[in-house]
Design a protein around this motif. Sequence first.
Motif, mmCIF file in Angstrom:
data_model
loop_
_atom_site.group_PDB
_atom_site.id
_atom_site.type_symbol
_atom_site.label_atom_id
_atom_site.label_comp_id
_atom_site.label_asym_id
_atom_site.label_seq_id
_atom_site.Cartn_x
_atom_site.Cartn_y
_atom_site.Cartn_z
ATOM 1 N N ALA A 1 40.427 71.165 45.088
ATOM 2 C CA ALA A 1 40.850 72.484 44.926
ATOM 3 C C ALA A 1 42.508 72.265 44.994
ATOM 4 C CB ALA A 1 41.021 73.136 46.714
ATOM 5 N N THR A 2 43.547 70.943 45.251
ATOM 6 C CA THR A 2 43.977 71.147 45.253
ATOM 7 C C THR A 2 44.625 70.445 43.812
ATOM 8 O OG1 THR A 2 44.988 70.273 47.227
ATOM 9 C CG2 THR A 2 46.312 69.498 46.310
ATOM 10 N N ARG A 3 43.623 69.503 42.475
ATOM 11 C CA ARG A 3 44.074 69.275 41.575
ATOM 12 C C ARG A 3 43.588 69.945 40.530
ATOM 13 N NH1 ARG A 3 47.861 66.150 40.897
ATOM 14 N NH2 ARG A 3 46.275 65.296 39.324
ATOM 15 N N LYS A 4 43.476 71.363 40.706
ATOM 16 C CA LYS A 4 42.200 72.377 39.627
ATOM 17 C C LYS A 4 44.159 72.276 38.867
ATOM 18 C CE LYS A 4 40.525 75.544 41.623
ATOM 19 N NZ LYS A 4 40.423 77.095 41.585
ATOM 20 N N GLY A 5 43.926 72.326 37.649
ATOM 21 C CA GLY A 5 45.405 72.594 36.821
ATOM 22 C C GLY A 5 45.679 70.867 36.482
ATOM 23 N N ARG A 6 45.392 69.930 36.990
ATOM 24 C CA ARG A 6 46.083 69.262 37.171
ATOM 25 C C ARG A 6 44.891 67.549 36.694
ATOM 26 N NH1 ARG A 6 47.985 70.898 41.705
ATOM 27 N NH2 ARG A 6 50.699 71.598 41.575
ATOM 28 N N ALA A 7 45.456 67.109 35.751
ATOM 29 C CA ALA A 7 44.924 65.690 35.425
ATOM 30 C C ALA A 7 43.960 65.160 36.524
ATOM 31 C CB ALA A 7 45.112 65.011 34.181
ATOM 32 N N THR A 8 42.799 64.749 35.993
ATOM 33 C CA THR A 8 42.011 63.645 37.730
ATOM 34 C C THR A 8 40.947 63.197 36.726
ATOM 35 O OG1 THR A 8 42.938 66.181 39.219
ATOM 36 C CG2 THR A 8 41.026 64.014 40.459
ATOM 37 N N LEU A 9 40.779 62.153 37.521
ATOM 38 C CA LEU A 9 39.643 61.260 37.224
ATOM 39 C C LEU A 9 39.462 60.380 38.152
ATOM 40 C CD1 LEU A 9 38.385 59.422 34.692
ATOM 41 C CD2 LEU A 9 40.113 57.181 35.124
ATOM 42 N N LEU A 10 38.039 60.800 38.419
ATOM 43 C CA LEU A 10 36.710 61.109 39.389
ATOM 44 C C LEU A 10 35.754 58.842 38.825
ATOM 45 C CD1 LEU A 10 35.326 63.852 40.832
ATOM 46 C CD2 LEU A 10 37.076 63.002 41.466
ATOM 47 N N VAL A 11 36.517 58.049 39.154
ATOM 48 C CA VAL A 11 35.228 57.239 38.700
ATOM 49 C C VAL A 11 33.681 56.687 39.835
ATOM 50 C CG1 VAL A 11 35.504 54.457 38.903
ATOM 51 C CG2 VAL A 11 37.343 55.885 38.943
ATOM 52 N N MET A 12 33.199 56.529 39.398
ATOM 53 C CA MET A 12 31.564 56.487 40.771
ATOM 54 C C MET A 12 31.794 55.474 41.397
ATOM 55 S SD MET A 12 28.738 58.976 38.501
ATOM 56 C CE MET A 12 28.631 60.891 38.386
ATOM 57 N N VAL B 1 28.944 58.156 30.049
ATOM 58 C CA VAL B 1 29.657 57.557 30.251
ATOM 59 C C VAL B 1 30.941 57.724 31.104
ATOM 60 C CG1 VAL B 1 30.952 55.186 30.006
ATOM 61 C CG2 VAL B 1 28.899 55.308 29.238
ATOM 62 N N LEU B 2 32.275 58.731 30.091
ATOM 63 C CA LEU B 2 32.832 60.115 30.773
ATOM 64 C C LEU B 2 32.331 61.006 30.180
ATOM 65 C CD1 LEU B 2 35.927 59.124 31.443
ATOM 66 C CD2 LEU B 2 36.658 58.990 29.187
ATOM 67 N N GLY B 3 32.663 61.984 31.458
ATOM 68 C CA GLY B 3 32.932 63.043 30.706
ATOM 69 C C GLY B 3 33.714 63.810 31.284
ATOM 70 N N GLN B 4 33.827 65.422 30.637
ATOM 71 C CA GLN B 4 34.721 66.070 31.243
ATOM 72 C C GLN B 4 34.885 67.119 31.930
ATOM 73 O OE1 GLN B 4 37.843 67.601 27.928
ATOM 74 N NE2 GLN B 4 38.552 69.029 29.715
ATOM 75 N N VAL B 5 34.681 67.270 32.958
ATOM 76 C CA VAL B 5 34.236 68.551 33.621
ATOM 77 C C VAL B 5 34.128 69.873 33.157
ATOM 78 C CG1 VAL B 5 33.415 69.971 35.915
ATOM 79 C CG2 VAL B 5 34.157 67.426 35.509
ATOM 80 N N GLY B 6 33.690 70.606 32.907
ATOM 81 C CA GLY B 6 33.612 71.683 31.353
ATOM 82 C C GLY B 6 34.968 71.807 31.035
ATOM 83 N N ASP B 7 36.068 73.230 31.006
ATOM 84 C CA ASP B 7 37.061 72.935 30.068
ATOM 85 C C ASP B 7 38.439 72.763 30.841
ATOM 86 O OD1 ASP B 7 36.044 73.973 27.990
ATOM 87 O OD2 ASP B 7 35.758 76.058 28.582
ATOM 88 N N SER B 8 38.470 72.326 32.124
ATOM 89 C CA SER B 8 39.047 71.735 33.279
ATOM 90 C C SER B 8 39.802 70.513 33.227
ATOM 91 C CB SER B 8 38.339 71.355 34.558
ATOM 92 O OG SER B 8 37.579 70.515 35.090
ATOM 93 N N SER B 9 40.277 69.758 34.251
ATOM 94 C CA SER B 9 41.713 68.323 33.574
ATOM 95 C C SER B 9 40.966 67.234 34.457
ATOM 96 C CB SER B 9 42.781 68.671 33.761
ATOM 97 O OG SER B 9 43.055 69.608 32.870
ATOM 98 N N ILE B 10 39.475 67.533 34.800
ATOM 99 C CA ILE B 10 38.999 67.341 35.475
ATOM 100 C C ILE B 10 37.390 66.156 35.105
ATOM 101 C CG2 ILE B 10 36.938 66.359 37.835
ATOM 102 C CD1 ILE B 10 39.877 67.247 38.792
ATOM 103 N N PHE B 11 38.629 64.450 34.744
ATOM 104 C CA PHE B 11 37.047 63.629 34.078
ATOM 105 C C PHE B 11 36.219 62.796 34.836
ATOM 106 C CE2 PHE B 11 40.617 64.822 31.349
ATOM 107 C CZ PHE B 11 39.416 65.259 30.030
ATOM 108 N N ILE B 12 35.472 62.571 34.812
ATOM 109 C CA ILE B 12 34.575 61.699 35.829
ATOM 110 C C ILE B 12 33.811 59.862 35.079
ATOM 111 C CG2 ILE B 12 31.934 61.222 37.121
ATOM 112 C CD1 ILE B 12 31.810 64.166 37.295
ATOM 113 N N LEU B 13 34.501 58.891 35.593
ATOM 114 C CA LEU B 13 33.556 58.200 34.725
ATOM 115 C C LEU B 13 32.492 56.973 35.103
ATOM 116 C CD1 LEU B 13 34.140 55.556 32.703
ATOM 117 C CD2 LEU B 13 35.326 54.559 34.612
ATOM 118 N N ALA B 14 31.255 57.782 35.130
ATOM 119 C CA ALA B 14 30.127 57.182 34.918
ATOM 120 C C ALA B 14 30.039 55.525 35.736
ATOM 121 C CB ALA B 14 28.990 57.155 34.420
#
Length: 409
Positions: free
Chosen positions: A113-124, A210-223
């Motif tokens: 909720a805080t990072r909405k619209g801001r670049a964020t990388l989640l590492v699994m 391996v690296l994906g973007q959540v929809g059109d957001s600025s949230i990325f996930i590294l598997a």
Amino acid sequence: MSEIAMRATDKGRTGPVERLFSPLTVALLLVIGILGFAGSMLLGAYAPDMRSGHDGGTHALSNAATGFSGIVALAGATGRNPRIIRAETDWATDDLVVVTPDHGWTDLSKLMATRKGRATLLVMPKWLTLPDKGRPGWVKVAGLLPAIDPARILAPATEIAVSRHASGGRPLQAVRWAPDALNVAAPRPLQVMTSKALQPIVTDDAGGIVLGQVGDSSIFILADPDLLNNHGIRRLDRARAGLAIFDFVRDNGSRGIAFDVSLNGLGVGRSPLKLAFEPPFLAMTLAIVVALALVGWQALIRFGAPRPPERAIAFGKAALVDNSAMIVRKAGREGGLGPRYAALVRERARAIFGVPVRLTDAEADAYLDRMRGRGTFTALVDMAAGARHPADMLASAQALHQWQQEKTR
């Protein structure tokens, strides 16, 4: 021990008084005590911020194989301005925030909720580790976490399936607009994810993300964390790939990279004690310290010549008279002193001037009136008997005393 006994004891000493502690010793004790108290206050305020994080965890302060301290140091050495954030209030930054939760069930709802619209990388998370008892801060890899664990990283809002397979070290495949450094040899084993909500940025040769973007957001996930952790970046190509991931997912407005450790249990809250050592309250704290220092200086340093304390009970007849007068004054019986003092002077005059003992008081007063002088004794006795105010009583007593002195010259 009473004051009189103490003073008598001091008068009986002939040699110098022996001190238990020298002034230098007392000063050193005070300085050490003050510094120790100040140090304990500072440690109490900032101890949470000083935790090293060398616990073998999967966070940016860990030196273990599954930690990420190496990529933090590498980002700093290459001018990417990394920093560690320990509080949730620091999530609202325009910098890229890298989140490395220990498990997939870590609650990320407030962060998202805080990072909405801001670049964020989640590492699994990927590895199941155990502490190495022989080497603090190190871990032993016990195997892989169950696939359901990292798959819950954004559940239930985003459904993700996680799988692992032998990659054979074959190169990963990045999209055309991604840096070439992302086409790096895949880790072994490789952890990938599949989800309809993710846009693939880096995949393996089978299409696993391996690296994906959540929809059109600025949230990325590294598997697969092995592209960023200390174990993975020991290879130069993966170190370059890790930095390329940061550069790719960062916004144009990002000036640095913030690595969150609050979700790993290393966060700190707002402490009232800590506020006392930070602006704007730091000025008030310094003012109080200066005031206490001045009070202590005034207490230790004597100003002016020393004045010996007066005795609570004085010696001699004068002290007896003063104490008697104080008792009479406290009792409110000044009004009866005039006639009594006159009677005392009459008795002394009878003895001095040889007044016959058979005479009554009135006859003795008449006898004393016949003696030469400026005033008669009877008039002085009447003035003393009629005095009620302390000033009038003092004047009549002085007149009687002067009459007696005049007649005995």
